[in-house]
Design a protein around this motif. Structure first.
Motif, short mmCIF file in Angstrom:
data_model
loop_
_atom_site.label_atom_id
_atom_site.label_comp_id
_atom_site.label_asym_id
_atom_site.label_seq_id
_atom_site.Cartn_x
_atom_site.Cartn_y
_atom_site.Cartn_z
N PHE A 80 39.46 -13.57 -4.77
CA PHE A 80 38.93 -12.21 -4.80
C PHE A 80 39.91 -11.15 -4.32
CE2 PHE A 80 35.04 -14.90 -4.59
CZ PHE A 80 34.61 -14.64 -5.87
N PRO A 81 40.74 -11.41 -3.30
CA PRO A 81 41.74 -10.38 -2.95
C PRO A 81 42.70 -10.09 -4.10
CG PRO A 81 41.45 -11.91 -1.13
CD PRO A 81 40.71 -12.50 -2.30
N SER A 82 43.11 -11.14 -4.81
CA SER A 82 44.00 -10.94 -5.97
C SER A 82 43.28 -10.20 -7.08
CB SER A 82 44.50 -12.29 -6.50
OG SER A 82 45.29 -12.94 -5.52
N LEU A 83 42.02 -10.54 -7.27
CA LEU A 83 41.22 -9.86 -8.30
C LEU A 83 41.03 -8.39 -7.96
CD1 LEU A 83 39.67 -10.31 -10.94
CD2 LEU A 83 37.67 -10.89 -9.55
N GLN A 84 40.80 -8.12 -6.69
CA GLN A 84 40.66 -6.73 -6.23
C GLN A 84 41.92 -5.94 -6.55
OE1 GLN A 84 40.49 -6.46 -1.99
NE2 GLN A 84 39.82 -4.35 -1.99
N LEU A 85 43.08 -6.50 -6.24
CA LEU A 85 44.34 -5.82 -6.53
C LEU A 85 44.55 -5.65 -8.03
CD1 LEU A 85 46.72 -7.47 -3.92
CD2 LEU A 85 45.99 -5.09 -3.99
N LEU A 86 44.22 -6.68 -8.79
CA LEU A 86 44.38 -6.63 -10.24
C LEU A 86 43.54 -5.51 -10.85
CD1 LEU A 86 45.63 -8.00 -12.74
CD2 LEU A 86 43.66 -9.52 -12.76
N TYR A 87 42.27 -5.44 -10.45
CA TYR A 87 41.40 -4.38 -10.95
C TYR A 87 41.91 -2.99 -10.54
CZ TYR A 87 37.71 -7.72 -12.31
OH TYR A 87 36.98 -8.71 -12.89
N SER A 88 42.34 -2.87 -9.28
CA SER A 88 42.85 -1.58 -8.81
C SER A 88 44.10 -1.16 -9.57
CB SER A 88 43.14 -1.63 -7.31
OG SER A 88 41.93 -1.65 -6.59
N GLN A 89 45.00 -2.11 -9.79
CA GLN A 89 46.22 -1.79 -10.54
C GLN A 89 45.89 -1.40 -11.97
OE1 GLN A 89 48.41 -5.39 -9.82
NE2 GLN A 89 49.30 -4.61 -7.92
N CYS A 90 44.93 -2.10 -12.56
CA CYS A 90 44.50 -1.75 -13.92
C CYS A 90 43.88 -0.36 -13.97
CB CYS A 90 43.52 -2.79 -14.45
SG CYS A 90 44.26 -4.36 -14.87
N SER A 91 43.16 0.02 -12.93
CA SER A 91 42.56 1.36 -12.91
C SER A 91 43.64 2.43 -12.89
CB SER A 91 41.60 1.52 -11.72
OG SER A 91 42.29 1.60 -10.49
N TYR B 273 44.34 5.11 -15.88
CA TYR B 273 44.32 6.54 -15.57
C TYR B 273 45.60 7.22 -16.07
CZ TYR B 273 44.40 10.89 -12.94
OH TYR B 273 44.49 12.21 -12.60
N ILE B 274 46.73 6.60 -15.78
CA ILE B 274 48.02 7.18 -16.18
C ILE B 274 48.09 7.34 -17.70
CG2 ILE B 274 50.51 6.67 -16.34
CD1 ILE B 274 50.23 5.49 -13.46
N PHE B 275 47.51 6.39 -18.43
CA PHE B 275 47.53 6.46 -19.89
C PHE B 275 46.30 7.16 -20.47
CE2 PHE B 275 50.75 3.21 -19.21
CZ PHE B 275 51.74 3.66 -20.08
N ASN B 276 45.60 7.92 -19.61
CA ASN B 276 44.50 8.77 -20.05
C ASN B 276 43.33 7.98 -20.64
OD1 ASN B 276 43.68 11.45 -19.97
ND2 ASN B 276 44.20 11.81 -22.11
N GLU B 277 43.18 6.76 -20.19
CA GLU B 277 42.06 5.92 -20.61
C GLU B 277 41.02 5.94 -19.48
OE1 GLU B 277 41.56 4.39 -23.46
OE2 GLU B 277 43.50 4.90 -24.36
N HIS B 278 40.36 7.08 -19.34
CA HIS B 278 39.51 7.31 -18.19
C HIS B 278 38.29 6.41 -18.13
CE1 HIS B 278 41.61 11.40 -18.30
NE2 HIS B 278 42.22 10.63 -17.44
N ASP B 279 37.69 6.10 -19.27
CA ASP B 279 36.53 5.21 -19.26
C ASP B 279 36.92 3.81 -18.78
OD1 ASP B 279 34.77 7.21 -20.10
OD2 ASP B 279 35.16 6.79 -22.22
N PHE C 222 43.33 6.96 -3.52
CA PHE C 222 43.74 8.21 -4.14
C PHE C 222 43.45 8.19 -5.64
CE2 PHE C 222 47.37 10.41 -6.28
CZ PHE C 222 46.94 11.71 -6.07
N TYR C 223 43.90 7.14 -6.32
CA TYR C 223 43.66 7.06 -7.77
C TYR C 223 42.18 6.91 -8.09
CZ TYR C 223 48.49 7.17 -9.19
OH TYR C 223 49.77 7.58 -9.45
N HIS C 224 41.47 6.15 -7.30
CA HIS C 224 40.03 6.01 -7.54
C HIS C 224 39.34 7.37 -7.38
CE1 HIS C 224 40.01 1.39 -6.75
NE2 HIS C 224 40.77 1.74 -7.76
N GLY C 225 39.82 8.18 -6.45
CA GLY C 225 39.30 9.54 -6.31
C GLY C 225 39.59 10.38 -7.52
#
Length: 139
Positions: free
Chosen positions: A16-27, A31-37, A65-68
């Motif tokens: 789960f810690p790795s999954l948490q990081l993976l999801y956060s990095q994907c978010s 965001y950077i590529f304007n895929e907000h959904d 910050f990015y999640h905000g």
């Protein structure tokens, strides 16, 4: 890297810690590529996964910050209370980070405050906060 395979592996092996990081990095990437959904979906997955770990990711301040930012974008786009609540939670948490480590987080806080002002139509305040964020980041 096969994202779906990595996610499945983390779930299967209860990493789960790795999954948490993976999801956060994907978010962040979404965001950077304007895929907000997609970014919003990854934020929601991160939040669900956080329930399975005893502590938040080491780089949580960056992800916060990015999640905000993602939450403010989606609050504007969807007019959803869910995203407004998440945006406000991120803003409130970033205030704590900025008090503890202003050199790392004050400019991020100012950007989130600018996004909040923009969301509520206070363009003058938003512009001031954006400008202050730029100056503060350079200090």
């Amino acid at each position: 890297l096969d994202l779906e395979r990595s996610i499945a592996d983390c779930l299967e092996n209860k990493r789960f810690p790795s999954l948490q990081l993976l999801y956060s990095q994907c978010s962040v990437v979404a965001y950077i590529f304007n895929e907000h959904d997609l970014a919003g979906d990854m934020v929601e997955r991160t939040i669900e996964t956080e329930k399975q770990v005893s502590r938040k990711a080491e780089a949580f301040g960056m992800y916060l910050f990015y999640h905000g930012l993602i939450s403010f974008v989606l609050a504007r786009k969807t007019k959803s209370d869910k995203w407004l609540t998440r945006a406000n939670e991120a803003l409130s948490e970033m205030e704590k980070y900025a008090k503890i480590g202003p050199c790392n987080f004050q400019h991020k806080l100012l950007l989130l405050e600018a996004e909040n002002a923009y969301l509520f139509g206070d363009i003058d305040s938003a512009m001031i906060k954006y400008d202050r964020a730029i100056v503060t980041a350079g200090e």
